[in-house]
Design an enzyme around this catalytic site. Structure first.
Site, short mmCIF file in Angstrom:
data_model
loop_
_atom_site.label_atom_id
_atom_site.label_comp_id
_atom_site.label_asym_id
_atom_site.label_seq_id
_atom_site.Cartn_x
_atom_site.Cartn_y
_atom_site.Cartn_z
N GLU A 140 13.91 1.62 -1.12
CA GLU A 140 13.24 0.76 0.08
C GLU A 140 14.26 0.23 0.75
O GLU A 140 14.18 -0.92 1.10
CB GLU A 140 12.31 -0.04 -0.65
CG GLU A 140 11.20 0.80 -1.15
CD GLU A 140 10.04 -0.18 -1.83
OE1 GLU A 140 8.78 0.11 -1.80
OE2 GLU A 140 10.50 -1.23 -2.49
N GLU A 238 6.76 6.85 -3.22
CA GLU A 238 5.68 5.93 -3.89
C GLU A 238 4.55 5.92 -2.74
O GLU A 238 4.72 5.63 -1.54
CB GLU A 238 6.18 4.67 -3.89
CG GLU A 238 7.39 4.17 -4.74
CD GLU A 238 7.96 2.87 -4.87
OE1 GLU A 238 6.90 2.01 -4.48
OE2 GLU A 238 9.01 2.43 -5.05
#
Length: 970
Positions: A140, A238
């Site tokens: 991320e 995700e």
């Protein structure tokens, strides 16, 4: 397709249970698992990497291979993951470099970890016969604070090089926190092999579980993918499978309502409408933040509202819905070669309130149906107007209308091949199918009361004169029309079975009945034994709670599974002719019935046990010797938060990174000490207590909304020239994550930020500090660097089995302690639970009062304001017996941090393997009373969940070394 569920082994410290979770994920129809690695657990002491015992990866890789699960490795070094520090070890607070950048001190700090974990993963790559097929460097890396180079391609490339140099050869995949295209293939230095991103479209508002905000459904995924990375499979690395829940929240059961089976139907099918080919659902099994490994924004449970509950049961309806969807996608090879189109209203149906996204292939087409207002609760009727290989049709053709109920989505198909038979169209959703030598089996389903229609192309049925016969159930209209055999029916709980020609058997199911159906590919005698392959034959059966495995030996079919009730096992395809069927080794008779026998379960009444008690705050007693404590005498710090005290009182500056902290401040009185001001920081929902010598002068009981607190306390009169000591206990709730590079939020200190003793300069007070015994040179290598805190009993090892309690006072935690302080309670008991069952056990704290210190609770706002703005004194008016905290240790593993006045968690599951189901167990419970009148447990019991009769096999206990006198303990 890589259809994956997220599972973190560090949140289940029982290696012999990892296969259990893999099998439950495989039973969903998934073929993959993604996993994070928590650096903080493997290099708690800088320069010393260890991955042994419960931290050993080899049993994890072996279990994945045994289950037939491919792995996506996500070892960071930064992972986020609601883990303390985002997976960073606390000693990183001391480096000068900015985290997640190419500052040399940071990169140097990562080298040992990345090299070590990279080599471990490299050995398990598919190229070496292992299950790992992808690796994600970093995590991320999408947004940043101001003032740094971002995105820093040199940094990202450095991380990639670290893994390549460690032997990683499988493709790199990215996980952008938003679909921003960072490091997509061809974008320059640091580009990955496969671009991916994450998405949590409903957010984390478990307080409003029935609210779906307008505009939250991401319908832009396909177009964005084609702009950013058209040459790679569309990857959602995700995607939301649940939600975290904060201190003072409403609990994970409520999160599981927000992210329930309806969410899966609408949002997952929207992902399919975007052409997702790498699909990882976070979380699929959440587990437990045992041993202080969680971040301060969450409590002990990491259930996450996932399809598999924290206690590993699979009773949530969303588990069954996930199984229906995964089975369809993974049995539909045409999906992977089809192209997702644009969403339209009114083009493919006669109702503008219905949105349709076509996924068009060379032959087979898929139509994803939902409400145009995705959150609609309406039941909407429509006809589907589509083209087929026999021309255009309006479905249903034999009368009635299709219905889309509120918060539902469906996938209709045309010209869908099932082993050479053409399903011309089907409004009923397909669960799975298989082409056997003697017949083809197709299983479809719909919601109760819905009209559905499925048609087959006559020319593919072996004879243009093929007929269809209802062999079970009723209410199926059958008609040949324009070269097709059409079945039309209304969905009822009654199963309907139709034989079409001599080659096809169609099962028409109510969706809730379809939940009881399972498929399992039969192993082949080669190296891909249990991995998914389209060429393998699958068994299709109805069998209730869980089917783990299927295999054939000779002419017999062997099934392994779990039962929570007497169940009929019915194999509708895949059993060898003339053989027998066995379930968990028991031959299934002609009735198909497998009897569930409830076990006799006897557990002790914890309140009736003999408990032993020891004071765990001797630090406030006269004459206590703290000479072995760490001197808090660093006059400077590398922490970005500059000191406003003469010496650093930041715990990590002295190697204390977890659990709890205790400070002792020594001074000589001058008679002017009227007040003591202190500012502490411990993370969300933390608390602190302050003693002057043996006198309690005040506490901050904590609320979920504050991670630091300033307090001025009134002191008793002191005589000039006398020596005195402050003892300050600070709860350490974990280190902040570091989501935004450049922010260095992980370096937010823990401990004392500031203090003022009236009548004195700050330098008049000299401080000592302790945390867990020996800090980063932690004693218990078995349970890892985060498991223990600063309490005296923890430092002595009195949370371990066979602690030396024989001379302790007999007292129960239900009696508690009568003054402010910390009490330590210890007991043991034997269990003799029957084997062959999975029996969830939970330690339950009773709470007779509603939490008042949670900003998200229903407590009085005026009380909250009072507690946030008042200056508590030794009158203890700000606290009550309601304000206490407890730790739960089971056989040395900390499996519960209970904050009575904040919540929400008061039930703490502890798995077999930590608990000895056939043996002796040792339990320690602390009571930290933050009020002057002390505290006691309202109740404390061992709860028993529904026992599941399981074919899984025996559970090997995790290592549980017991107490020995600790060298250097103080």
């Amino acid at each position: 397709m890589f259809y994956s569920g997220e599972f973190h082994i560090y949140r289940l410290p029982v290696p012999s249970l990892w296969l259990d979770v893999f099998q439950k994920i495989k039973a969903l129809g998934y073929n993959g698992v993604s996993f994070y690695v928590d650096w903080a657990l493997l290099e708690g002491q800088p320069g010393v990497f260890t991955a042994e015992g419960i931290f050993d990866f080899q049993p994890f890789f072996d279990a994945a291979s045994q289950a037939g699960i491919y792995l996506l490795a996500r070892p960071g070094p930064y992972i986020n993951a609601e883990s303390s520090g985002g997976g960073y070890p606390g000693w990183l607070q001391r480096i000068t470099g900015v985290l997640r950048t190419n500052d040399t001190s940071y990169l140097d700090a990562t080298d040992l970890y990345v090299q070590s974990v990279g080599q471990i993963v490299a050995k398990a790559q598919i190229t070496n016969g292992g299950p790992v097929i992808l690796l994600q460097p970093e995590n991320e890396y999408t947004f940043s604070a101001n003032g740094i180079v971002f995105p820093n391609r040199e940094y990202f490339a450095y991380v990639e090089d670290q893994y390549r140099n460690a032997g990683i050869v499988v493709p790199f995949i990215n996980n952008d926190a938003a679909a921003n295209g960072n490091f997509a293939p061809g974008s320059g230095l640091g580009a990955v092999d496969i671009y991916g991103h994450d998405s949590y479209p409903l957010g984390f508002d478990c307080a409003n579980p029935y609210t779906w905000p307008a505009g939250a459904l991401p319908t832009y995924f396909r177009a964005t993918h084609l702009e950013q990375s058209p040459s790679t499979p569309y990857a959602l690395v995700e995607f939301q499978g649940g939600s975290f829940d904060p201190w003072g929240g409403l609990g994970f059961d409520q999160c599981s309502v927000l992210l329930n089976n309806e969410f899966e139907r609408v949002f997952y099918k929207n992902n399919f409408a975007s052409g997702v080919a790498i699909f990882n659902i976070y979380m699929t099994y959440g587990g437990t933040n045992w041993g202080n490994l969680g971040h301060p924004g969450g409590y002990t449970s990491y259930d996450y509202g996932s399809v598999i509950k924290e206690d590993r049961t699979v009773t949530r309806e969303k588990y069954s819905e996930a199984k229906l969807e995964a089975n369809f996608i993974t049995s539909s090879p045409a999906y992977l070669t089809a192209n997702a189109g644009n969403e339209t209203n009114g083009t493919y149906t006669n109702n503008g309130d219905i949105a349709v996204t076509p996924i068009l292939g060379n032959v087979t087409n898929f139509y994803v149906i939902r409400h145009a207002a995705y959150q609609s609760l309406d039941s909407t009727t429509y006809k589907l107007n589509v083209g087929t290989s026999l021309g255009n049709v309006s479905i249903p053709q034999l009368g009635g209308s299709l219905t889309l109920n509120g918060r539902d989505s469906k996938i209709h198909v045309t010209d869908y091949d099932i082993g050479g038979i053409d399903v011309l169209y089907s409004s009923a959703e397909i669960f799975n199918w298989e082409n056997y030598p003697s017949k083809t089996v197709l299983v479809v389903y719909g919601g109760a009361g819905e009209t559905h229609e499925t048609a087959f192309k006559l020319s593919t049925l072996g004879s243009s004169n093929a007929t269809a016969t209802v062999t079970e159930g009723s209410g199926v209209q059958i008609q040949q029309q324009s070269g097709a055999m059409i079945l039309n029916w209304e969905v009822t709980p009654e199963r309907k079975v139709v034989s079409v020609g001599d080659e096809l058997e169609v099962y028409l199911l109510w969706r809730n009945d379809a939940y009881n159906y399972w498929t399992y590919q039969l192993p082949e005698s080669n190296s891909t034994d249990n991995y998914f392959l389209p060429s393998k034959t699958k068994v299709i059966l109805k069998a209730g709670y869980l089917v783990r495995n299927a295999s054939v030996s000779g002419s017999d079919l062997y099934l392994t599974g779990d039962l929570n009730a007497t169940t009929s096992v019915e194999v509708i395809g895949g059993a060898p002719e003339g053989g027998s069927i066995y379930f968990n080794g028991q031959q299934v008779d002609s009735s198909g019935t497998i009897n569930y026998s409830p076990p006799e379960v006897s557990v002790p009444t914890l309140s009736s046990l003999t408990w032993k008690y020891h004071d765990s705050l001797p630090e406030i007693q006269p004459g206590y010797d703290d000479s072995l404590w760490t001197d808090a005498d660093n006059s400077s710090t590398n922490n970005p938060r500059k000191l406003i005290t003469p010496t650093s009182l930041y715990a990590s500056d002295y190697g204390y990174n977890t659990g709890s902290l205790i400070y002792r401040g020594h001074f000589t009185a001058n008679g002017n000490e009227s007040t003591f001001y202190i500012s502490t920081i411990g993370g969300s929902a933390f608390g602190h207590s302050v003693f002057l010598d043996s006198t309690f002068v005040g506490s901050w009981p904590g609320i979920d909304a504050l991670d630091n607190y300033n307090q001025t306390l009134t002191l008793p009169n002191l005589s000039s020239g006398t020596s005195h000591t402050f003892t300050v206990i600070v709860d350490h709730m974990g280190l902040d994550e570091n989501f935004n590079p450049g922010s260095d939020e992980m370096k937010h200190p823990r401990g004392i930020l500031d203090y003022t003793l009236a009548g004195h300069a700050q330098s008049d007070v000299s401080w000592k500090i302790t945390g867990n015994l020996h800090g980063e040179m932690y004693v218990d290598k078995t349970r890892g660097p985060l498991n223990e805190g600063a309490f005296y009993a923890e430092r002595q090892g009195w949370h371990l089995p066979n602690a030396p309690v024989s001379n302790w006072t007999e007292a129960s935690p239900l009696d508690g302690i009568t003054t402010a302080g910390i009490g330590w309670f210890y007991t043991s008991f034997d269990l003799n639970l029957p084997s062959g069952y999975d029996i969830p056990l939970t330690f339950n704290f009773a709470n007779s009062s509603a939490p008042s210190n949670s900003s998200s609770s229903s407590s009085s706002p005026s009380l909250l304001r009072q507690r946030q703005t008042s200056s508590p004194t030794n009158s203890t008016s700000s606290s009550s017996a309601f304000d206490y905290r407890s730790l739960l240790y089971v056989n040395g593993y900390q499996f519960g941090k209970y904050v009575h006045n904040i919540g929400p968690q008061d039930s703490f599951p502890v798995p077999e393997g930590i608990l000895n189901y056939q043996g002796t167990n040792y339990v320690a419970v602390s009571i930290w009373a933050l009020g002057g009148e002390g505290a006691k447990l309202d109740g404390f019991e061992l709860g028993v969940g529904q026992a599941v009769m399981s074919g899984y096999g025996g559970i090997e206990a995790s290592p549980q070394p017991g107490w020995v006198e600790r060298e250097g303990a103080y």
